[in-house]
Design an enzyme around this catalytic site. Structure first.
Site, PDB file in Angstrom:
ATOM      1  N   ARG A  94      11.354  -6.140   5.114  1.00 30.11           N
ATOM      2  CA  ARG A  94      11.230  -4.709   5.415  1.00 30.11           C
ATOM      3  C   ARG A  94      11.770  -4.428   6.824  1.00 30.11           C
ATOM      4  O   ARG A  94      12.386  -3.394   7.060  1.00 30.11           O
ATOM      5  CB  ARG A  94       9.752  -4.285   5.306  1.00 30.11           C
ATOM      6  CG  ARG A  94       9.527  -2.798   5.513  1.00 30.11           C
ATOM      7  CD  ARG A  94       8.116  -2.375   5.143  1.00 30.11           C
ATOM      8  NE  ARG A  94       7.141  -2.704   6.187  1.00 30.11           N
ATOM      9  CZ  ARG A  94       5.836  -2.486   6.071  1.00 30.11           C
ATOM     10  NH1 ARG A  94       5.333  -1.977   4.971  1.00 30.11           N
ATOM     11  NH2 ARG A  94       5.024  -2.791   7.062  1.00 30.11           N
TER      12      ARG A  94
ATOM     13  N   ARG B 206      -0.666  -9.310  13.455  1.00 28.73           N
ATOM     14  CA  ARG B 206      -1.236  -8.247  12.608  1.00 28.73           C
ATOM     15  C   ARG B 206      -2.073  -8.845  11.489  1.00 28.73           C
ATOM     16  O   ARG B 206      -3.130  -8.311  11.145  1.00 28.73           O
ATOM     17  CB  ARG B 206      -0.116  -7.386  12.018  1.00 28.73           C
ATOM     18  CG  ARG B 206       0.329  -6.304  12.985  1.00 28.73           C
ATOM     19  CD  ARG B 206       1.753  -5.888  12.758  1.00 28.73           C
ATOM     20  NE  ARG B 206       2.004  -5.323  11.458  1.00 28.73           N
ATOM     21  CZ  ARG B 206       3.209  -5.312  10.881  1.00 28.73           C
ATOM     22  NH1 ARG B 206       4.248  -5.850  11.499  1.00 28.73           N
ATOM     23  NH2 ARG B 206       3.367  -4.771   9.707  1.00 28.73           N
TER      24      ARG B 206
ATOM     25  N   LYS C 170       0.824  -1.211   0.000  1.00 31.93           N
ATOM     26  CA  LYS C 170       0.000   0.000   0.000  1.00 31.93           C
ATOM     27  C   LYS C 170       0.859   1.263   0.000  1.00 31.93           C
ATOM     28  O   LYS C 170       0.573   2.207  -0.722  1.00 31.93           O
ATOM     29  CB  LYS C 170      -0.945   0.000   1.209  1.00 31.93           C
ATOM     30  CG  LYS C 170      -1.896  -1.197   1.250  1.00 31.93           C
ATOM     31  CD  LYS C 170      -2.910  -1.087   2.375  1.00 31.93           C
ATOM     32  CE  LYS C 170      -2.322  -1.166   3.766  1.00 31.93           C
ATOM     33  NZ  LYS C 170      -1.791  -2.490   4.149  1.00 31.93           N
TER      34      LYS C 170
ATOM     35  N   ARG D 264      11.621  -1.035  11.471  1.00 35.69           N
ATOM     36  CA  ARG D 264      10.313  -0.980  12.129  1.00 35.69           C
ATOM     37  C   ARG D 264      10.167  -2.163  13.080  1.00 35.69           C
ATOM     38  O   ARG D 264      10.230  -3.311  12.657  1.00 35.69           O
ATOM     39  CB  ARG D 264       9.207  -1.040  11.069  1.00 35.69           C
ATOM     40  CG  ARG D 264       8.420   0.243  10.978  1.00 35.69           C
ATOM     41  CD  ARG D 264       7.373   0.146   9.914  1.00 35.69           C
ATOM     42  NE  ARG D 264       6.202  -0.577  10.348  1.00 35.69           N
ATOM     43  CZ  ARG D 264       5.059  -0.587   9.692  1.00 35.69           C
ATOM     44  NH1 ARG D 264       4.954   0.081   8.572  1.00 35.69           N
ATOM     45  NH2 ARG D 264       4.032  -1.268  10.150  1.00 35.69           N
TER      46      ARG D 264
ATOM     47  N   ARG E 188      -9.852   0.450   8.888  1.00 36.78           N
ATOM     48  CA  ARG E 188      -9.427  -0.897   9.243  1.00 36.78           C
ATOM     49  C   ARG E 188     -10.506  -1.672   9.971  1.00 36.78           C
ATOM     50  O   ARG E 188     -10.289  -2.839  10.318  1.00 36.78           O
ATOM     51  CB  ARG E 188      -8.205  -0.808  10.139  1.00 36.78           C
ATOM     52  CG  ARG E 188      -6.885  -1.206   9.462  1.00 36.78           C
ATOM     53  CD  ARG E 188      -5.819  -1.064  10.513  1.00 36.78           C
ATOM     54  NE  ARG E 188      -4.581  -1.708  10.243  1.00 36.78           N
ATOM     55  CZ  ARG E 188      -3.547  -1.157   9.602  1.00 36.78           C
ATOM     56  NH1 ARG E 188      -3.669   0.020   9.052  1.00 36.78           N
ATOM     57  NH2 ARG E 188      -2.423  -1.809   9.504  1.00 36.78           N
TER      58      ARG E 188
HETATM   59  P1  ADP Z   1       0.951  -2.351   8.156  1.00 36.46           P
HETATM   60  O1  ADP Z   1       2.229  -2.025   7.464  1.00 36.46           O
HETATM   61  O2  ADP Z   1       1.057  -3.529   9.057  1.00 36.46           O
HETATM   62  O3  ADP Z   1      -0.225  -2.382   7.234  1.00 36.46           O
HETATM   63  P2  ADP Z   1       0.547   0.319   9.279  1.00 36.46           P
HETATM   64  O4  ADP Z   1       1.871   0.918   9.034  1.00 36.46           O
HETATM   65  O5  ADP Z   1      -0.599   0.793   8.454  1.00 36.46           O
HETATM   66  O6  ADP Z   1       0.650  -1.266   9.239  1.00 36.46           O
HETATM   67  O7  ADP Z   1       0.136   0.471  10.823  1.00 36.46           O
HETATM   68  C1  ADP Z   1       0.961  -0.016  11.863  1.00 36.46           C
HETATM   69  C2  ADP Z   1       0.154  -0.201  13.159  1.00 36.46           C
HETATM   70  O8  ADP Z   1      -0.560   1.008  13.483  1.00 36.46           O
HETATM   71  C3  ADP Z   1      -0.956  -1.266  13.082  1.00 36.46           C
HETATM   72  O9  ADP Z   1      -0.481  -2.568  13.334  1.00 36.46           O
HETATM   73  C4  ADP Z   1      -1.934  -0.760  14.161  1.00 36.46           C
HETATM   74  O10 ADP Z   1      -1.467  -1.063  15.449  1.00 36.46           O
HETATM   75  C5  ADP Z   1      -1.868   0.738  14.009  1.00 36.46           C
HETATM   76  N1  ADP Z   1      -2.888   1.268  13.061  1.00 36.46           N
HETATM   77  C6  ADP Z   1      -2.632   1.846  11.852  1.00 36.46           C
HETATM   78  N2  ADP Z   1      -3.776   2.213  11.256  1.00 36.46           N
HETATM   79  C7  ADP Z   1      -4.787   1.860  12.096  1.00 36.46           C
HETATM   80  C8  ADP Z   1      -6.209   1.958  12.046  1.00 36.46           C
HETATM   81  N3  ADP Z   1      -6.843   2.525  10.989  1.00 36.46           N
HETATM   82  N4  ADP Z   1      -6.933   1.479  13.085  1.00 36.46           N
HETATM   83  C9  ADP Z   1      -6.334   0.931  14.137  1.00 36.46           C
HETATM   84  N5  ADP Z   1      -4.995   0.795  14.256  1.00 36.46           N
HETATM   85  C10 ADP Z   1      -4.217   1.258  13.256  1.00 36.46           C
END
Ligand code: ADP
Length: 194
Positions: free
Chosen positions: A128, A146, A14, A134, A89
């Site tokens: 990554r 996750r 994404k 991260r 989400r």
């Molecule tokens: P990923 O790369 O795993 O898709 P993101 O970088 O988008 O994750 O987000 C990292 C973390 O931030 C998630 O695992 C969650 O804890 C939190 N987070 C991000 N966006 C949301 C959301 N819309 N609702 C709830 N938690 C979120």
């Protein structure tokens, strides 16, 4: 306005595709993950609370992310459109986003869902983790958590947009440019059919 939800599991690509879409369509990027990581880095109260959940691979409460999105929307009143990355989400977040956009007399144009299988996701995220540092990408059990949060809480968001006739699935395996082309085609089609 062109308002896109870029959907898909962690590691689907994404962030990479968002950057290319923003450049092509002149959109404002709203990534709740990036906003939360900035809060963590600045050690805000919100960031300190969110970090505890993020480190375990759990979602942050709906009210928190919805509030963040609202203030970011308000900060860009003249934008040509937004790309929502990592948001909504949950179905509650999707409903709240519809309500927010409705109040601003606009709406979601299309949800584009990147499709990638679980083992490929885990391999990409571990990779990554080595490069970006991260924390939530370095531990396979957090990654699996996750993906589990995604499957149980986020996957239903797909049906939410499908019910509105706004869903397009995109194969997320292949070269970055080939996937970008598929996304652009889907966007051009949905703009043309409006
Ligand atoms: P990923 O790369 O795993 O898709 P993101 O970088 O988008 O994750 O987000 C990292 C973390 O931030 C998630 O695992 C969650 O804890 C939190 N987070 C991000 N966006 C949301 C959301 N819309 N609702 C709830 N938690 C979120």
């Amino acid at each position: 306005m062109l308002n896109l939800v870029l959907f898909g599991p962690p590691g689907a690509g994404k962030g990479t595709q968002s950057e290319k879409l923003i450049a092509r369509f002149h959109l404002v990027h709203l990534s709740t993950g990036d906003i939360l990581r900035a809060e963590v880095a600045n050690q805000t109260t919100l960031g300190l609370e969110a970090k505890k959940l993020m480190d375990q691979g759990l979602l942050v409460p709906d009210e928190v992310v919805i509030g963040m999105i609202e203030s970011k929307l308000d900060a860009h009143p003249h934008s040509q459109g937004f790309i929502f990355d990592g948001f909504p989400r949950t179905q509650a977040q999707a409903k709240a986003l519809d309500d927010l956009l409705h109040r601003k007399t606009t709406s979601i144009t299309r949800m584009l869902a990147l499709e990638v299988g679980e083992e490929e996701l885990i391999a990409r995220l571990l990779n990554r983790g080595k490069e970006s540092g991260r924390a939530d990408d370095q531990d396979e059990s957090v990654i699996r958590k996750r993906i589990n949060e995604y499957t149980t809480k986020t996957e239903p968001v797909r049906a939410y947009y499908a019910a509105q006739g706004k869903y397009t699935g995109i194969n997320g395996i292949g070269s970055i440019d080939a996937i970008f082309d598929s996304l652009c085609q889907a966007i051009d089609q949905s703009v043309a059919s409006k």
